[in-house]
Design a protein around this motif. Sequence first.
Motif, short mmCIF file in Angstrom:
data_model
loop_
_atom_site.label_atom_id
_atom_site.label_comp_id
_atom_site.label_asym_id
_atom_site.label_seq_id
_atom_site.Cartn_x
_atom_site.Cartn_y
_atom_site.Cartn_z
N GLU A 37 0.82 -1.23 0.21
CA GLU A 37 0.17 0.20 0.02
C GLU A 37 0.88 1.23 0.06
OE1 GLU A 37 -3.52 2.16 2.57
OE2 GLU A 37 -2.68 0.17 3.08
N LEU A 38 0.61 2.15 -1.02
CA LEU A 38 1.65 3.39 -1.21
C LEU A 38 0.81 4.55 -0.51
CD1 LEU A 38 2.60 2.94 -5.05
CD2 LEU A 38 3.88 2.16 -2.84
N ASN A 39 1.94 5.35 0.04
CA ASN A 39 1.28 6.60 0.54
C ASN A 39 1.34 7.70 -0.36
OD1 ASN A 39 1.06 5.33 3.21
ND2 ASN A 39 3.18 5.49 3.58
N ASP A 40 0.02 7.79 -1.03
CA ASP A 40 -0.04 8.87 -1.97
C ASP A 40 -0.34 10.16 -1.33
OD1 ASP A 40 -2.25 10.62 -3.57
OD2 ASP A 40 -1.45 9.41 -5.06
N CYS A 41 0.47 11.10 -1.87
CA CYS A 41 0.53 12.46 -1.04
C CYS A 41 -0.05 13.78 -1.94
CB CYS A 41 1.69 12.85 -0.33
SG CYS A 41 1.79 14.16 0.77
N GLU A 42 -1.18 14.04 -2.44
CA GLU A 42 -1.35 15.00 -3.52
C GLU A 42 -0.98 16.24 -3.06
OE1 GLU A 42 -5.58 16.27 -5.94
OE2 GLU A 42 -5.30 14.75 -4.43
N ASN A 43 -1.07 16.80 -1.90
CA ASN A 43 -0.57 17.98 -1.38
C ASN A 43 0.84 18.10 -0.82
OD1 ASN A 43 -3.26 19.10 -1.85
ND2 ASN A 43 -3.94 18.20 0.28
N TYR A 44 1.73 17.26 -1.47
CA TYR A 44 3.15 17.00 -1.04
C TYR A 44 3.68 18.40 -0.90
CZ TYR A 44 4.55 17.71 -5.82
OH TYR A 44 4.85 18.03 -7.13
N THR A 45 3.35 19.51 -1.77
CA THR A 45 4.03 20.71 -1.64
C THR A 45 3.92 21.46 -0.22
OG1 THR A 45 2.12 21.96 -2.53
CG2 THR A 45 3.87 21.24 -4.22
N ASP A 46 2.77 21.00 0.50
CA ASP A 46 2.45 21.51 1.86
C ASP A 46 3.66 20.94 2.64
OD1 ASP A 46 0.48 22.95 0.70
OD2 ASP A 46 -1.01 21.48 1.30
N LEU A 47 4.19 20.02 2.35
CA LEU A 47 5.12 19.49 3.47
C LEU A 47 6.19 20.14 3.84
CD1 LEU A 47 4.97 15.66 2.42
CD2 LEU A 47 3.86 16.63 4.16
N ASP A 48 6.96 20.17 4.81
CA ASP A 48 8.26 20.97 4.89
C ASP A 48 9.29 20.37 4.55
OD1 ASP A 48 9.16 19.07 7.05
OD2 ASP A 48 8.23 20.17 8.81
N HIS A 49 10.30 20.74 4.41
CA HIS A 49 11.68 20.48 3.96
C HIS A 49 12.22 19.19 4.55
CE1 HIS A 49 16.06 20.77 2.34
NE2 HIS A 49 16.24 20.17 3.50
N GLN A 50 12.06 18.67 5.90
CA GLN A 50 12.71 17.39 6.52
C GLN A 50 11.69 16.37 6.10
OE1 GLN A 50 15.64 17.11 7.61
NE2 GLN A 50 16.01 19.20 7.25
N GLN A 51 10.34 16.80 6.07
CA GLN A 51 9.16 15.74 5.68
C GLN A 51 9.71 15.33 4.12
OE1 GLN A 51 5.97 18.03 6.43
NE2 GLN A 51 5.28 16.59 7.96
N LEU A 52 9.84 16.20 3.38
CA LEU A 52 10.27 15.80 1.71
C LEU A 52 11.44 14.96 1.89
CD1 LEU A 52 9.11 19.06 0.25
CD2 LEU A 52 8.09 17.01 0.00
N VAL A 53 12.84 15.55 2.44
CA VAL A 53 13.76 14.54 2.54
C VAL A 53 13.82 13.28 2.94
CG1 VAL A 53 16.36 14.64 3.47
CG2 VAL A 53 15.35 16.62 2.58
N ALA A 54 12.99 13.17 3.85
CA ALA A 54 12.61 11.74 4.56
C ALA A 54 11.94 10.85 3.48
CB ALA A 54 11.68 11.92 5.81
N LYS A 55 10.97 11.42 2.78
CA LYS A 55 10.24 10.52 1.93
C LYS A 55 11.24 10.25 0.91
CE LYS A 55 5.47 12.36 2.09
NZ LYS A 55 5.02 10.93 2.10
#
Length: 400
Positions: free
Chosen positions: A118-136
Amino acid sequence: MSALHNDRKTFGIHGGVHPPENKIQSTSEAIGSIPLADELVLPLNQHIGAMAIPAVEVGENVLKGQLIADADGIFSATLHASTSGSITAIEEREIPHPSGMMADCIVITPDGKDEWIELNDCENYTDLDHQQLVAKIRAAGIAGMGGAGFPTAVKVNPRADNPIQTLILNGTECEPYITADDMLMRERADEVVAGAKLLAKLLNNPEEVLIGIEDNKPEAIAAMRRAAEHSAIEIVVFPTKYPSGGEKQLIEIITGKQVPSGGIPAQIGIVVQNVATAVAAYRAVRFGEPLVSRVTTVVGDSLLHQRNIDVPLGTPIAHILSAHGWRQEESDRLIIGGPMMGFTLKCSDAPVTKTTNCILAPSITEMPAPPPRAGLHSLWHVCRGLPGQPLTATAFLVFA
């Protein structure tokens, strides 16, 4: 505006050559696929840095995209199952390496279902902060797909004392025969642009976001211009010459700046990423997809079928060659990469990895074997026959 339709001035580099391009053989059809191999062999180190640590055991069933090896520290990368099936071995196997070396690998026997986790789709990924994006990106195991394999999560997280003014996506692909990035840009230009925007966000929105492409890729250039039309991203086109795709050469061509000897681009405010890496990073944060496949060029006159395929990581190269009608008797060697920077493959059982952008299977006519080099014993006898004073062993070594 120049003949290349750039607003930006580009710069020349010293030296360089114009070898036969041999690009058209693999660009006459869309990116394809092949049936799954009987087993997939996934090396634990497909990147620069520390080898990943197995997170599964023999006999365990896994789903496509499931974590099977964890990163060992910052300079490492995770590894995921590239299909569903069972773990049948964790052992040394042949890997694609100039020496023909063996290394620790996880072996998966596919169940034929190709069933995803099961994949964690994230339509609003631009709302994530820097560290959350790097972690993904880190969790997805993304590493540089242009050949170097540098963990992407490290590269998009530069030191605070190296502010980035320019992000460059490298779509140059100057090496003869290789067309994986060309076809990716033609067919998935929107994802390349989305990846560029994501990487720019991670780098605190540099003043410039540039995508560099050689002028021998008109279809890719047109596709990228359409995709970037309503953005601040510049598509920069420049004359074809090898080795313009090298990181330092590309930086000089596009910006006129030179990376200091022994330095890295971040020291002059620049980060360079391959276009395929940008797409993989985008798909990781938008759709939750780990890196489990890549586009690879399969080319050479010993093959009945030449093209690009999206191939699961771990697929044995012998399986890929068989699917493309390899006539082994007509081929003297196999090369991973291109003829300039690639290396001869010792064993066709070695698998595709994150950095495998091309499998080149030239015919003997197309790429004859180099003449044999004289051994030291033969050279000794030749030198002993030279006129003048007798040749001592020390003088022979200097001469050789």
